[in-house]
Design a protein around this motif. Structure first.
Motif, PDB file in Angstrom:
ATOM      1  N   LYS B  38      54.996  69.226 -23.206  1.00  0.00           N
ATOM      2  CA  LYS B  38      55.068  70.579 -22.881  1.00  0.00           C
ATOM      3  C   LYS B  38      55.680  71.721 -24.032  1.00  0.00           C
ATOM      4  O   LYS B  38      56.503  71.221 -24.506  1.00  0.00           O
ATOM      5  CB  LYS B  38      56.163  70.914 -21.466  1.00  0.00           C
ATOM      6  CG  LYS B  38      55.817  71.971 -20.709  1.00  0.00           C
ATOM      7  CD  LYS B  38      56.691  71.589 -19.261  1.00  0.00           C
ATOM      8  CE  LYS B  38      56.535  72.696 -18.411  1.00  0.00           C
ATOM      9  NZ  LYS B  38      57.278  72.556 -17.147  1.00  0.00           N
ATOM     10  N   LEU B  39      55.285  72.853 -24.035  1.00  0.00           N
ATOM     11  CA  LEU B  39      56.030  73.644 -25.161  1.00  0.00           C
ATOM     12  C   LEU B  39      57.108  74.060 -24.575  1.00  0.00           C
ATOM     13  O   LEU B  39      57.454  74.158 -23.383  1.00  0.00           O
ATOM     14  CB  LEU B  39      55.156  75.056 -25.026  1.00  0.00           C
ATOM     15  CG  LEU B  39      53.633  74.993 -25.590  1.00  0.00           C
ATOM     16  CD1 LEU B  39      52.876  76.241 -25.567  1.00  0.00           C
ATOM     17  CD2 LEU B  39      54.049  74.726 -27.422  1.00  0.00           C
ATOM     18  N   GLY B  40      58.098  74.129 -25.485  1.00  0.00           N
ATOM     19  CA  GLY B  40      59.491  74.239 -24.970  1.00  0.00           C
ATOM     20  C   GLY B  40      59.715  75.790 -25.228  1.00  0.00           C
ATOM     21  O   GLY B  40      58.876  76.464 -25.542  1.00  0.00           O
ATOM     22  N   TYR B  41      61.008  76.152 -24.987  1.00  0.00           N
ATOM     23  CA  TYR B  41      61.282  77.542 -24.898  1.00  0.00           C
ATOM     24  C   TYR B  41      62.866  77.679 -24.810  1.00  0.00           C
ATOM     25  O   TYR B  41      63.439  77.421 -23.784  1.00  0.00           O
ATOM     26  CB  TYR B  41      60.687  78.580 -23.800  1.00  0.00           C
ATOM     27  CG  TYR B  41      60.992  79.829 -23.828  1.00  0.00           C
ATOM     28  CD1 TYR B  41      60.491  80.595 -24.997  1.00  0.00           C
ATOM     29  CD2 TYR B  41      61.842  80.489 -22.744  1.00  0.00           C
ATOM     30  CE1 TYR B  41      61.004  81.909 -25.190  1.00  0.00           C
ATOM     31  CE2 TYR B  41      61.789  81.881 -22.755  1.00  0.00           C
ATOM     32  CZ  TYR B  41      61.681  82.444 -23.972  1.00  0.00           C
ATOM     33  OH  TYR B  41      61.955  83.893 -24.188  1.00  0.00           O
ATOM     34  N   VAL B  42      63.442  78.359 -25.816  1.00  0.00           N
ATOM     35  CA  VAL B  42      64.827  78.791 -25.402  1.00  0.00           C
ATOM     36  C   VAL B  42      64.853  80.465 -25.339  1.00  0.00           C
ATOM     37  O   VAL B  42      64.467  81.039 -26.481  1.00  0.00           O
ATOM     38  CB  VAL B  42      65.823  78.356 -26.771  1.00  0.00           C
ATOM     39  CG1 VAL B  42      67.116  78.738 -26.765  1.00  0.00           C
ATOM     40  CG2 VAL B  42      65.715  76.921 -26.776  1.00  0.00           C
ATOM     41  N   ALA B  43      65.502  80.991 -24.302  1.00  0.00           N
ATOM     42  CA  ALA B  43      65.275  82.136 -23.867  1.00  0.00           C
ATOM     43  C   ALA B  43      65.947  83.022 -25.119  1.00  0.00           C
ATOM     44  O   ALA B  43      65.234  84.028 -25.561  1.00  0.00           O
ATOM     45  CB  ALA B  43      66.353  82.479 -22.551  1.00  0.00           C
ATOM     46  N   SER B  44      67.033  82.872 -25.505  1.00  0.00           N
ATOM     47  CA  SER B  44      67.605  83.497 -26.833  1.00  0.00           C
ATOM     48  C   SER B  44      68.750  82.372 -27.447  1.00  0.00           C
ATOM     49  O   SER B  44      69.253  81.550 -26.737  1.00  0.00           O
ATOM     50  CB  SER B  44      68.045  84.742 -26.152  1.00  0.00           C
ATOM     51  OG  SER B  44      69.502  84.685 -25.827  1.00  0.00           O
ATOM     52  N   PRO B  45      69.012  82.761 -28.445  1.00  0.00           N
ATOM     53  CA  PRO B  45      70.080  82.074 -29.381  1.00  0.00           C
ATOM     54  C   PRO B  45      71.693  81.908 -28.465  1.00  0.00           C
ATOM     55  O   PRO B  45      72.256  81.121 -28.504  1.00  0.00           O
ATOM     56  CB  PRO B  45      70.568  82.884 -30.367  1.00  0.00           C
ATOM     57  CG  PRO B  45      69.285  83.885 -30.770  1.00  0.00           C
ATOM     58  CD  PRO B  45      68.827  84.049 -29.211  1.00  0.00           C
ATOM     59  N   ASP B  46      71.669  82.774 -27.351  1.00  0.00           N
ATOM     60  CA  ASP B  46      72.922  82.873 -26.299  1.00  0.00           C
ATOM     61  C   ASP B  46      72.892  81.452 -25.711  1.00  0.00           C
ATOM     62  O   ASP B  46      73.959  80.945 -25.366  1.00  0.00           O
ATOM     63  CB  ASP B  46      72.784  83.869 -25.609  1.00  0.00           C
ATOM     64  CG  ASP B  46      72.825  85.201 -26.267  1.00  0.00           C
ATOM     65  OD1 ASP B  46      73.012  85.220 -27.440  1.00  0.00           O
ATOM     66  OD2 ASP B  46      72.373  86.225 -25.553  1.00  0.00           O
TER      67      ASP B  46
END
Lengths: 527, 527
Positions: B38-46
């Motif tokens: 799956k492609l990953g995703y981090v919403a934001s550096p927070d």
């Protein structure tokens, strides 16, 4: 046309490619899965030796043929010899319509690339940078469909998602064994690391390691493993490490720019981003080098030890590591011999995986963990958008590099820029091309003052009472225009035709670049 | 049923799974592509901090639910605490019908695993080993469909090809930072490396790093990167490195077995596989340890320096490295504290990527480059087929480990085995279960002589005139039967029901294991 989140008009489809307009730095949630590389197979252990002599043999062995896509890393920058060798061999063999998908191109490759386009061996360039005569060629409209500019992280994303499909990756490796285990760390032409090629190795249909230094099996450390390598091509020389940086790597002597670097350090310190345990990245431009030097002095003065830093690494960062004021350095690209030697000898000096560095469609990356990043700009506008890719006349000029990635990831993103370059204002109403969205830029430091992004009230609060000259970015712009003797920004003389798409790191389109009217096509000068 | 290349009857389909019968060690060419994670995703550096307290929080955070597949590594072997913690938490939370897909299981986990099966939390075990009471449970027919036994390389293949789909990988890590960069090298409970979990990390839908040692970002060396990690679960203790080897790691004292080890070294030497620059692997069994020790003595005596060795590493191999008689050691699994310390301190001691070690569907792997491998056996038959997975009564007993992988890869594969264990003949007409095909076995060394595979005329030629006692394998078998007082091999008392499929490293089926009649089901004893 759709207006994207930075107000630029983006076509919904172009040359058969469906485009997603930029939605905001953290707004696009990817769907689906990575692309699936082919299953490999080694018939039997008898096939363990993969060495062939020279590029032509390698090309024949992997079956490079018309219409395929080939890729290269740019760790040798202007000292690279591999791309030219491969293009020459392809031209000699009469291979046509290749797509070039390098991580970047440099002046030493311009003539060969242009000749390969002229002779029909190259038909397109996919990703990488579009500098110098190559940028000019693209801007004059040589290709049938627009090229795409991508950040370092964006290129990894494009490869892992299948947007860039590489048929044959050619990987210049300063050390390799007969099976293709290789690294950039050791050898007569060591370049530090070869990380830009790691996604290529993992996803390409075929992989050729090109080396001038065959070592005993297993070549260690293993930066790219034999699991991904089809052929090892032995050549005389893969590159000249002394030309990694074109020109001298030298701190700016300009008092103006030194002031900018000092103020950037001060800003980062006052706002609480330089502290015992902080992390930072700064590049190899003149102001960035000065920033690194002054930051080192500050760490020393305050007795701080930074937890880690990463960079296109130079002796200035190595100095901080040696003095013990940063615990660890992670290098994505070595910019000088001091960096290479440090990587070879210092156990606290690691290479940074290019995917780990900035791949936005993973579950986290190094840039997300930065406290401070200092970046340059060709232009900055009053919305804090930054242009790194076109001159103000609209012609393609420079790459994105890690600009978008680090700006989005770091807690504090500082753009350093002189107010003017010659008679050209650098702070403008609207950047010619948006590379990095203003929402990820926190402050712009010029010699005439520091503009803080109004989104960052918290920073504004922290600089109160300091001796930093905080100004409104509108005032900086006005000052620049006054000095330039203009009332309005001069816009590029662009045709309607779109020659380049600027991808944001997440694959959405943040801007387009159009054909420059009346621009000379450098292909016309090629015999 | 189809007869495969080692003459075993393999069903073409079972429990909805289509099977490919084994075609020969190098005959099966894989088609198609790897599975796409799956492609990953981090919403934001927070969101950079992924730490939660304890396993339950982690389970909730990744959404572990009924019917999912969970995985674990076995680097702590009998000292592992992570699998039990997760199963206990899953039982407490009432999660049902999980599939367990560990790289192996050990006695310390038996009670918990059986209880989880009994309570309905576990419904199946996918891959790994089936030892002790777990083997007994499978052999008594507790599962609805047959389990699959896989080699180390086979498990990597199964994960990368999608045959094993992991929903949540739980990875015990002796060091991790808040983002999930982790390694097995350092920490109060260092285990050397955590390579068995690397494919899990790369392919699982969700990844939980379980650690008792949270270190400053970035945790280096980075064995598994934050790119693959969703949650970091902080617990009191992940494992006990002192229990990595159950019982004492001790060289055999049996004169018979010492003779076998000495003869194996002699055979490898006389046939030209021990030389200045050779490579070898030997494991941690009693005879293998003695082999490594005697090999070290030979290298010393001859003044040879081996180019590299790999192993489940022990102090015997570390000694050779320290004395300078092997240039590099690559460790896939550390078996004692000497190995762990050497990995921490010796720059010539590397970990071997588990995929690099033995993944057959890549473009090459370490095992393919071995000169000599010495392996044990539960049984060997007159066709040189080896059984490592069942007792002669047909009950599942031991894992495959790297047996198939190294046997296929090495230039010289030596099986060491005593002629008898107690009153049981070890050399037999037909092994109870084929784990490793005879075509990849070159010689069997027993205390009553050395049998060379007739396929290897070249070896036969080389041992001529030596003082090695070369015998026909038929004669060894006859001798064994005579000593056992039997005329014919006693076959297991098997039901028709197939309870296990033995995969060859390439995913084809080399044999099946059937339900043992009248075997007590250990679940019956669980409260």
């Amino acid at each position: 046309m759709v207006k994207n989140a930075v107000g630029r008009d983006i076509p919904e489809e172009i040359a058969g490619m469906k485009l997603i307009p930029f939605k905001g730095a953290f707004a696009h949630v990817p769907e689906g899965r990575k692309v699936a590389p082919k299953l490999g197979y080694v018939a039997s252990p008898d096939k363990r030796n993969k060495v062939v002599k020279g590029i032509e043999e390698a090309i024949k062995k992997v079956g490079l043929s018309d219409g395929m896509t080939i890729s290269f890393h740019h760790h040798f920058r202007d000292g690279d010899m591999v791309m030219n060798m491969v293009l020459e061999a392809a031209m000699k063999l009469g291979i046509k319509d290749l797509t070039l998908a390098p991580s970047s191109t440099f002046p030493c490759q311009e003539d060969t690339v242009l000749r390969a386009i002229k002779t029909g061996t190259l038909k397109y360039i996919e990703g990488g940078s579009y500098r110098g005569k190559i940028g000019q060629a693209v801007s004059s409209g040589v290709f049938d469909k627009p090229v795409r500019l991508r950040s370092h992280g964006g290129r990894v994303r494009a490869i892992t998602s299948g947007d860039i499909h590489i048929d044959v990756a050619f990987i210049g490796a300063p050390s390799s064994d007969y099976a293709g285990n290789c690294n950039g760390l050791f050898g007569p032409h060591a370049c530090g690391c070869i990380q830009y090629s790691v996604p290529d190795a993992h996803y390409a249909e075929k992989v050729v390691v090109v080396t001038d230094n065959l070592v005993e099996y297993p070549c260690t450390p293993i930066e790219i493993s034999e699991q991904y390598v089809d052929v090892v091509a032995l050549v005389d020389q893969i590159g000249d490490p002394n030309k990694i940086v074109s020109g001298t790597l030298r701190i700016t002597k300009s008092p103006t720019r030194l002031k900018i670097a000092r103020d950037a350090v001060k800003l980062a310190h006052i706002t609480g981003h330089i502290y015992d345990g902080c992390s930072f990245q700064a590049g190899a431009g003149g102001i960035s080098l000065a920033f690194t030097k002054f930051l080192g002095e500050l760490l020393e003065k305050e007795g701080y030890v930074a937890s880690w830093a990463m960079a296109g690494t130079t002796k200035f960062l190595v100095d901080i590591l040696r003095k013990g004021h940063v615990k660890k350095v992670l290098t994505g690209q070595a910019f000088d011999t001091a960096a290479i030697e440090s990587m070879q000898n210092d156990r606290n000096h690691f290479f940074a995986g290019i995917d780990h560095y900035a791949h936005v469609h993973g579950k986290g990356c190094l840039v997300n963990n930065l406290d401070v990043i200092v970046l340059g700009a060709t232009e900055v506008d009053v919305n804090f958008n930054v242009n790194t890719v076109t001159f103000s006349n609209g012609m393609l000029s420079h790459p994105i590099g890690g600009h978008q990635d680090t700006a989005a990831g770091a807690k504090l993103t500082i753009i350093t820029a002189p107010l003017m370059r010659g008679r050209l204002p650098i702070i403008v109403d609207e950047v010619t091309t948006v590379t990095t969205p203003g929402e990820t830029v926190d402050a712009v430091v010029t010699e005439y003052g520091i503009a803080i992004n109004p989104r960052r009230d918290d920073l504004m609060e922290k600089v109160k009472g300091s001796d930093l000259n905080i100004v409104d970015i509108e005032d900086l712009k006005k000052l620049a225009y006054r000095k330039a003797g203009i009332k309005e920004q001069k816009k590029p003389d662009w045709d309607d035709e779109i020659v380049a798409l600027v991808e944001y790191r997440d694959g959405t389109i943040i801007d387009v670049v159009r054909k420059v009217k009346g621009l000379e096509n450098p292909l016309d000068k090629i015999e």
